[in-house]
Design an enzyme around this catalytic site. Structure first.
Site, PDB file in Angstrom:
ATOM      1  CG  HIS A 209       7.282  24.248  24.721  1.00 56.46           C
ATOM      2  ND1 HIS A 209       6.360  23.394  23.831  1.00 56.46           N
ATOM      3  CD2 HIS A 209       6.550  25.167  25.178  1.00 56.46           C
ATOM      4  CE1 HIS A 209       5.389  23.562  23.894  1.00 56.46           C
ATOM      5  NE2 HIS A 209       5.193  25.009  24.754  1.00 56.46           N
TER       6      HIS A 209
HETATM    7  C1  UD1 Z   1       4.640  29.972  26.541  1.00 57.97           C
HETATM    8  C2  UD1 Z   1       3.489  29.854  27.120  1.00 57.97           C
HETATM    9  C3  UD1 Z   1       3.183  28.255  26.944  1.00 57.97           C
HETATM   10  C4  UD1 Z   1       3.127  28.117  25.570  1.00 57.97           C
HETATM   11  C5  UD1 Z   1       4.592  28.440  24.739  1.00 57.97           C
HETATM   12  C6  UD1 Z   1       4.524  28.319  23.306  1.00 57.97           C
HETATM   13  C7  UD1 Z   1       3.204  31.002  29.198  1.00 57.97           C
HETATM   14  C8  UD1 Z   1       2.987  31.146  30.599  1.00 57.97           C
HETATM   15  N1  UD1 Z   1       3.456  30.076  28.576  1.00 57.97           N
HETATM   16  O1  UD1 Z   1       5.761  29.200  27.033  1.00 57.97           O
HETATM   17  O2  UD1 Z   1       1.922  28.076  27.423  1.00 57.97           O
HETATM   18  O3  UD1 Z   1       3.033  26.494  25.261  1.00 57.97           O
HETATM   19  O4  UD1 Z   1       4.891  29.839  25.117  1.00 57.97           O
HETATM   20  O5  UD1 Z   1       5.663  28.153  22.482  1.00 57.97           O
HETATM   21  O6  UD1 Z   1       2.882  32.054  28.521  1.00 57.97           O
HETATM   22  N2  UD1 Z   1      12.620  32.738  25.022  1.00 57.97           N
HETATM   23  C9  UD1 Z   1      13.781  33.185  23.893  1.00 57.97           C
HETATM   24  N3  UD1 Z   1      13.326  33.437  22.728  1.00 57.97           N
HETATM   25  C10 UD1 Z   1      11.847  33.694  22.275  1.00 57.97           C
HETATM   26  C11 UD1 Z   1      10.876  33.226  23.219  1.00 57.97           C
HETATM   27  C12 UD1 Z   1      11.343  32.915  24.440  1.00 57.97           C
HETATM   28  O7  UD1 Z   1      14.763  33.082  24.264  1.00 57.97           O
HETATM   29  O8  UD1 Z   1      11.639  34.113  21.008  1.00 57.97           O
HETATM   30  C13 UD1 Z   1      13.108  32.494  26.173  1.00 57.97           C
HETATM   31  C14 UD1 Z   1      12.392  33.529  27.187  1.00 57.97           C
HETATM   32  O9  UD1 Z   1      13.409  34.630  27.264  1.00 57.97           O
HETATM   33  C15 UD1 Z   1      12.223  32.758  28.388  1.00 57.97           C
HETATM   34  C16 UD1 Z   1      12.113  31.350  27.944  1.00 57.97           C
HETATM   35  O10 UD1 Z   1      12.370  31.127  26.657  1.00 57.97           O
HETATM   36  O11 UD1 Z   1      13.486  32.722  29.167  1.00 57.97           O
HETATM   37  C17 UD1 Z   1      10.672  30.941  28.071  1.00 57.97           C
HETATM   38  O12 UD1 Z   1       9.839  31.949  27.500  1.00 57.97           O
HETATM   39  P1  UD1 Z   1       8.275  32.382  27.811  1.00 57.97           P
HETATM   40  O13 UD1 Z   1       7.698  33.071  26.867  1.00 57.97           O
HETATM   41  O14 UD1 Z   1       8.436  32.691  29.295  1.00 57.97           O
HETATM   42  O15 UD1 Z   1       7.774  30.912  28.007  1.00 57.97           O
HETATM   43  P2  UD1 Z   1       7.283  29.751  26.920  1.00 57.97           P
HETATM   44  O16 UD1 Z   1       8.034  28.550  27.347  1.00 57.97           O
HETATM   45  O17 UD1 Z   1       7.630  30.223  25.401  1.00 57.97           O
HETATM   46  N1  UDP Z   2       5.762  24.739  15.606  1.00 55.91           N
HETATM   47  C1  UDP Z   2       6.509  25.341  14.754  1.00 55.91           C
HETATM   48  N2  UDP Z   2       7.791  25.228  14.702  1.00 55.91           N
HETATM   49  C2  UDP Z   2       8.374  24.441  15.755  1.00 55.91           C
HETATM   50  C3  UDP Z   2       7.571  23.791  16.584  1.00 55.91           C
HETATM   51  C4  UDP Z   2       6.203  24.067  16.571  1.00 55.91           C
HETATM   52  O1  UDP Z   2       5.807  26.112  13.909  1.00 55.91           O
HETATM   53  O2  UDP Z   2       9.502  24.457  15.778  1.00 55.91           O
HETATM   54  C5  UDP Z   2       4.275  24.598  15.587  1.00 55.91           C
HETATM   55  C6  UDP Z   2       3.477  23.688  15.806  1.00 55.91           C
HETATM   56  O3  UDP Z   2       3.013  22.907  14.546  1.00 55.91           O
HETATM   57  C7  UDP Z   2       2.035  24.137  16.270  1.00 55.91           C
HETATM   58  C8  UDP Z   2       2.622  25.391  17.184  1.00 55.91           C
HETATM   59  O4  UDP Z   2       3.943  25.679  16.827  1.00 55.91           O
HETATM   60  O5  UDP Z   2       1.383  24.619  15.350  1.00 55.91           O
HETATM   61  C9  UDP Z   2       2.584  24.946  18.769  1.00 55.91           C
HETATM   62  O6  UDP Z   2       3.303  25.919  19.551  1.00 55.91           O
HETATM   63  P1  UDP Z   2       4.069  25.722  20.863  1.00 55.91           P
HETATM   64  O7  UDP Z   2       4.342  24.142  20.902  1.00 55.91           O
HETATM   65  O8  UDP Z   2       5.129  26.524  21.179  1.00 55.91           O
HETATM   66  O9  UDP Z   2       2.943  25.992  21.860  1.00 55.91           O
HETATM   67  P2  UDP Z   2       1.709  25.314  22.479  1.00 55.91           P
HETATM   68  O10 UDP Z   2       0.877  24.876  21.333  1.00 55.91           O
HETATM   69  O11 UDP Z   2       2.247  24.200  23.507  1.00 55.91           O
HETATM   70  O12 UDP Z   2       1.043  26.340  23.435  1.00 55.91           O
END
Ligand code: UD1
Ligand code: UDP
Length: 360
Positions: A209
């Site tokens: 992601h």
């Molecule tokens: C964020 C964190 C990243 C973390 C990840 C965990 C930052 C800079 N990055 O990245 O470190 O690894 O979360 O998952 O904070 N979106 C949806 N629905 C949701 C959530 C997000 O549609 O429930 C969409 C948002 O609208 C956005 C995109 O996904 O367009 C990215 O979401 P964003 O929160 O900006 O960053 P992540 O990739 O989730």
């Molecule tokens: N995870 C989850 N559902 C999913 C994918 C990941 O619950 O569909 C869990 C995973 O086991 C871990 C956490 O989410 O505990 C990691 O989050 P993510 O990969 O979004 O963020 P990061 O750790 O890279 O910041």
């Protein structure tokens, strides 16, 4: 009772919150702020429900947009909450934009900040979370590191004072919930049409992601080509960030061994970790969970995020290139069961002790 305001917003923070909040609420009044960064049911509510996390006192409803837009809006709204609530401390986890916004809002109001998961460093500002980590650590008065390497990075930045090794709350959560799995959690696996996904007997667990890997077709497609070439299918719950790209690439590539599904809850995710042959990911959380479960992991990323997991090849970095991923997946691995660099599964209690020292 002293008051602690906790700010969370993203999936991995809900998991850490679940184990920390449970012990914190015995001794402090916790005001919980959800920034709204993650908002889909299976990116947010599912964790609150299955891990019994108390309902947030505030949901700020901020998500999407550029990093600046998101962080700026959060900063304004968190400041309002802090002015109203006047907490004795602000508690933050990890390195998201929600973390950064909380840290900046609190430090300007002279509210002490406690940062859990302090000291992680990739060594490059090309990674969008690195600035969040650095700024948050430098404005925090209590920095709690998961690992010895985190402590070492803090020391190198002159932040030794106020920094403590507490272990990893993700390890607490993994231990606690792994004991409670009975297989029923896997019924949550659904494809994007909402149909149940039958779990193959042998499979690889994949998540991907990060902005760095998913904002163009090329890298994600190379990762898919590698997974398609393996001896068992890959189960891939897709983050909403790259759902449409993933669906299109799988369709265009005709990939039959990549099983796309909706994001799953925490217990389903760690159940997949425990059952998978190997893990391929770019997630900071999942690469640690692979290590906790004794499963070989390949992290598709340019930088080491959790150095301790790389010992004996347990976790290897690969470029987003098919041949490199396949090569790293087939390399030998040795797990030393006596090597436990993420603590003893009781980091939440250690976090509480350090906070109590600050807020007697
Ligand atoms: C964020 C964190 C990243 C973390 C990840 C965990 C930052 C800079 N990055 O990245 O470190 O690894 O979360 O998952 O904070 N979106 C949806 N629905 C949701 C959530 C997000 O549609 O429930 C969409 C948002 O609208 C956005 C995109 O996904 O367009 C990215 O979401 P964003 O929160 O900006 O960053 P992540 O990739 O989730
Ligand atoms: N995870 C989850 N559902 C999913 C994918 C990941 O619950 O569909 C869990 C995973 O086991 C871990 C956490 O989410 O505990 C990691 O989050 P993510 O990969 O979004 O963020 P990061 O750790 O890279 O910041």
């Amino acid at each position: 009772m002293k008051k602690i305001c906790t700010v969370v917003g993203a999936r991995p923070q809900f998991i850490k919150l679940a184990v920390v909040s449970r012990v914190l609420r015995g001794e402090f009044r916790e005001v919980l702020v959800h920034t709204g960064q993650h908002y889909d049911h299976n990116m947010s509510d599912v964790f609150f429900e299955e891990m019994n996390i108390p309902k947030p006192d505030y949901n700020l409803g901020v998500s999407g947009g550029t990093h600046g837009q998101m962080t700026g809006q959060m900063l304004m709204k968190i400041e309002e909450v802090l002015l109203k609530e006047q907490p004795d401390m602000l508690l933050l986890f990890g390195d998201t934009n929600s973390t950064l916004a909380g840290a900046l809002a609190a430090v300007k109001l002279h509210i002490p900040v406690c940062h859990v998961e302090a000291g992680n460093r990739l060594g490059t500002l090309a990674n969008p979370e690195e600035a969040n980590r650095i700024v948050t650590d430098h404005v925090s008065s209590l920095r709690l590191a998961c690992t010895a390497s985190g402590m070492e990075f803090l020391r190198r930045e002159g932040l030794e004072s106020g920094s403590f090794l507490v272990g990893d709350p993700m390890y607490d959560a993994f231990r606690y919930y792994s004991e409670r799995l009975d297989g029923s959690e896997l019924s949550e696996l659904r494809d994007f049409a909402g149909e149940p996904l039958a779990l193959p007997e042998r499979f690889y667990y994949m998540t991907c992601h990060r902005q760095e890997n998913t904002d163009t077709d090329e890298k994600l497609d190379q990762i898919f080509q590698a997974m398609e070439a393996l001896d068992a299918p890959a189960v891939y719950p897709v983050h909403p960030r790259n759902r449409h790209r993933a669906e299109r690439l799988v369709r265009e590539g005709g990939y039959r061994h990549i099983l796309l599904c909706r994001p799953v809850g925490y217990q389903c995710s760690i159940s997949l970790v425990n059952r998978a042959e190997k893990i391929v990911t770019d997630s900071g959380g999942l690469q640690r969970e692979a290590f906790f479960a004794g499963k070989p992991c390949v992290t598709v990323f340019d930088y080491i995020v959790w150095p301790e997991t790389m010992e004996n090849g347990c976790n290897r970095l690969a470029k987003p290139v098919k041949t490199d991923i396949l090569e790293k997946l087939s390399a030998p691995v040795f797990f030393d069961p006596s090597y436990r660099p993420f603590g003893d599964g009781h980091s939440a209690e250690k976090i509480l002790e350090r906070i109590k020292e600050r807020l007697p």
